[in-house]
Design an enzyme around this catalytic site. Structure first.
Site, mmCIF file in Angstrom:
data_model
loop_
_atom_site.group_PDB
_atom_site.id
_atom_site.type_symbol
_atom_site.label_atom_id
_atom_site.label_comp_id
_atom_site.label_asym_id
_atom_site.label_seq_id
_atom_site.Cartn_x
_atom_site.Cartn_y
_atom_site.Cartn_z
ATOM 1 N N SER A 47 3.347 -30.076 41.263
ATOM 2 C CA SER A 47 4.565 -29.281 41.407
ATOM 3 C C SER A 47 4.539 -28.370 42.634
ATOM 4 O O SER A 47 5.412 -27.509 42.777
ATOM 5 C CB SER A 47 4.752 -28.421 40.152
ATOM 6 O OG SER A 47 3.536 -27.737 39.865
ATOM 7 N N THR A 143 5.448 -23.329 39.696
ATOM 8 C CA THR A 143 5.230 -22.713 41.005
ATOM 9 C C THR A 143 3.860 -22.081 41.084
ATOM 10 O O THR A 143 3.366 -21.552 40.088
ATOM 11 C CB THR A 143 6.274 -21.592 41.175
ATOM 12 O OG1 THR A 143 7.559 -22.151 41.042
ATOM 13 C CG2 THR A 143 6.133 -20.872 42.497
ATOM 14 N N THR A 161 6.446 -24.162 45.944
ATOM 15 C CA THR A 161 6.783 -25.093 44.861
ATOM 16 C C THR A 161 7.553 -26.285 45.387
ATOM 17 O O THR A 161 8.209 -26.205 46.429
ATOM 18 C CB THR A 161 7.630 -24.376 43.788
ATOM 19 O OG1 THR A 161 7.773 -25.230 42.646
ATOM 20 C CG2 THR A 161 9.011 -24.019 44.302
ATOM 21 N N ARG A 171 19.201 -28.540 45.645
ATOM 22 C CA ARG A 171 18.962 -27.482 44.655
ATOM 23 C C ARG A 171 17.874 -26.524 45.148
ATOM 24 O O ARG A 171 16.862 -26.930 45.688
ATOM 25 C CB ARG A 171 18.532 -28.114 43.334
ATOM 26 C CG ARG A 171 18.188 -27.127 42.215
ATOM 27 C CD ARG A 171 16.700 -26.871 42.109
ATOM 28 N NE ARG A 171 16.370 -26.096 40.898
ATOM 29 C CZ ARG A 171 15.162 -25.610 40.648
ATOM 30 N NH1 ARG A 171 14.179 -25.799 41.489
ATOM 31 N NH2 ARG A 171 14.942 -24.927 39.553
ATOM 32 N N THR A 194 7.245 -17.943 37.468
ATOM 33 C CA THR A 194 7.171 -19.406 37.384
ATOM 34 C C THR A 194 7.920 -19.829 36.130
ATOM 35 O O THR A 194 8.022 -19.059 35.163
ATOM 36 C CB THR A 194 5.713 -19.901 37.359
ATOM 37 O OG1 THR A 194 5.705 -21.331 37.227
ATOM 38 C CG2 THR A 194 4.919 -19.298 36.218
ATOM 39 N N GLY A 195 8.422 -21.043 36.165
ATOM 40 C CA GLY A 195 9.237 -21.507 35.049
ATOM 41 C C GLY A 195 10.520 -22.089 35.596
ATOM 42 O O GLY A 195 10.564 -22.501 36.765
ATOM 43 N N GLY A 197 13.656 -22.096 37.445
ATOM 44 C CA GLY A 197 14.249 -21.200 38.430
ATOM 45 C C GLY A 197 15.639 -20.718 38.056
ATOM 46 O O GLY A 197 15.995 -19.567 38.307
HETATM 47 N N1 GLY Z 1 10.255 -22.014 39.441
HETATM 48 C C1 GLY Z 1 10.372 -23.065 40.350
HETATM 49 C C2 GLY Z 1 11.675 -23.733 40.324
HETATM 50 O O1 GLY Z 1 12.393 -23.668 39.338
HETATM 51 O O2 GLY Z 1 12.006 -24.342 41.306
#
Ligand code: GLY
Length: 301
Positions: A47, A143, A161, A171, A194-195, A197
């Site tokens: 990722s 991330t 990320t 996106r 992180t998670g 976005g």
């Molecule tokens: N947290 C990284 C993303 O959603 O792109």
């Protein structure tokens, strides 16, 4: 006393690299960049950087950011293709332009002008990433968010990320967005998220976390409060939160971490503390399935 924290167990290599910089008296800013480099280069990290998840067009388009807590200067890039170290481009945006964010082809052209090495997109795409892309609904938006405090008391944060697997081309997630995916202010604190976005952005997690430390909360209390209130706000307004997790550090190097789901962990290094991975007990347990793919146009291939 120096201190370092970064998201996910794959950041153990970041803690080792950043810890070496900080132990030698290096700057927080150099430490977070040094920490992120090996993770961006590791094809096994699915990722971030090389080997990262592909967008719906099968492209590897990366996001990254950096913030210097001494100056509040920040640089970020979104959807950059063909560069193994987008965090280096983000640093160049911060240090060599009057802008905060460059996107896509413009960011790539800027990176070339800065002499940042270009690998070419195909060289950064692994067979595992292609396979995950073909399956489309493979999970993942993990991330690396790295925070360092150096011997001079300076704080810095950086993120990198690929974003979520199969995301719509163009996106942008939280990671290159100041205040959402990251924030740092020397003398106050720093945070990185992180998670998913989309959920982190609409609840502005990182700035809120630093502001709670400014108001006197401990790092751990600030992280827990932000994750819990972000999750609850989304529920209160009719949404179904996906993964939200946060690491943070106060001005003295004390750290905090929280998540609304099981399985979150972070890597840590500090003076007198060997680099290690620490698991996080969730503040609440997000129920059921992840929601990222629910009703999102572009995922029905
Ligand atoms: N947290 C990284 C993303 O959603 O792109």
């Amino acid at each position: 006393m120096y201190s370092f924290i970064a998201t996910w167990p794959f950041a153990l290599q970041a803690a080792q690299a950043a810890g070496t910089v900080l132990a030698a008296g290096g700057r927080a800013l150099d430490a977070v960049i040094a920490g992120i480099h090996p993770v961006e280069s590791d094809p096994a990290v699915e990722s971030v950087g090389k080997g990262g998840f592909l967008n719906e067009n099968g492209e590897l388009a990366l996001d990254a950011a950096v913030m210097d807590g001494d100056t509040l200067k920040t640089g970020a890039v979104c959807a950059v293709r063909g560069f193994e170290h987008p965090v280096d481009i983000a640093r160049a945006v911060m240090e060599h332009t009057r802008h905060n964010i460059l996107v896509g082809a413009g960011a790539e052209e800027f990176a070339r002008r800065m002499g940042i090495p270009e690998a070419g997109m195909e060289a950064l795409i692994t067979p595992a990433a292609r396979e995950a892309w073909q399956q489309v609904k493979t999970r993942g938006h993990d991330t690396i968010g790295a925070i360092a405090l150096d011997e001079n008391g300076s704080l810095a944060v950086a993120t990198s990320t690929s974003g979520a697997n199969g995301r719509i081309s163009g996106r942008v997630g939280d990671s290159p967005i100041i205040g959402s995916g990251f924030y740092a202010e020397t003398g106050v604190g720093a945070a990185a998220a992180t998670g998913l976005g989309e959920d982190i952005m609409r609840t502005c997690c990182s700035f809120r976390c630093v502001d709670l430390m400014r108001a006197g909360l401990s790092a751990q209390a600030a992280a827990e409060t932000v994750v819990r209130t972000a999750h609850e706000a989304i529920v209160r307004h009719g949404g179904r939160p996906d993964c939200i997790a946060l690491v943070c550090m106060d001005a003295a190097g004390n750290t905090g971490a929280a998540a609304n789901h099981k399985g979150f962990a972070f890597a840590r290094a500090a003076q007198g503390l060997a680099p290690q991975v620490i698991e996080v007990t969730p503040v609440l347990d997000k129920d059921g399935e992840n929601t990222f793919f629910d009703g999102v146009a572009g995922y029905e291939r």
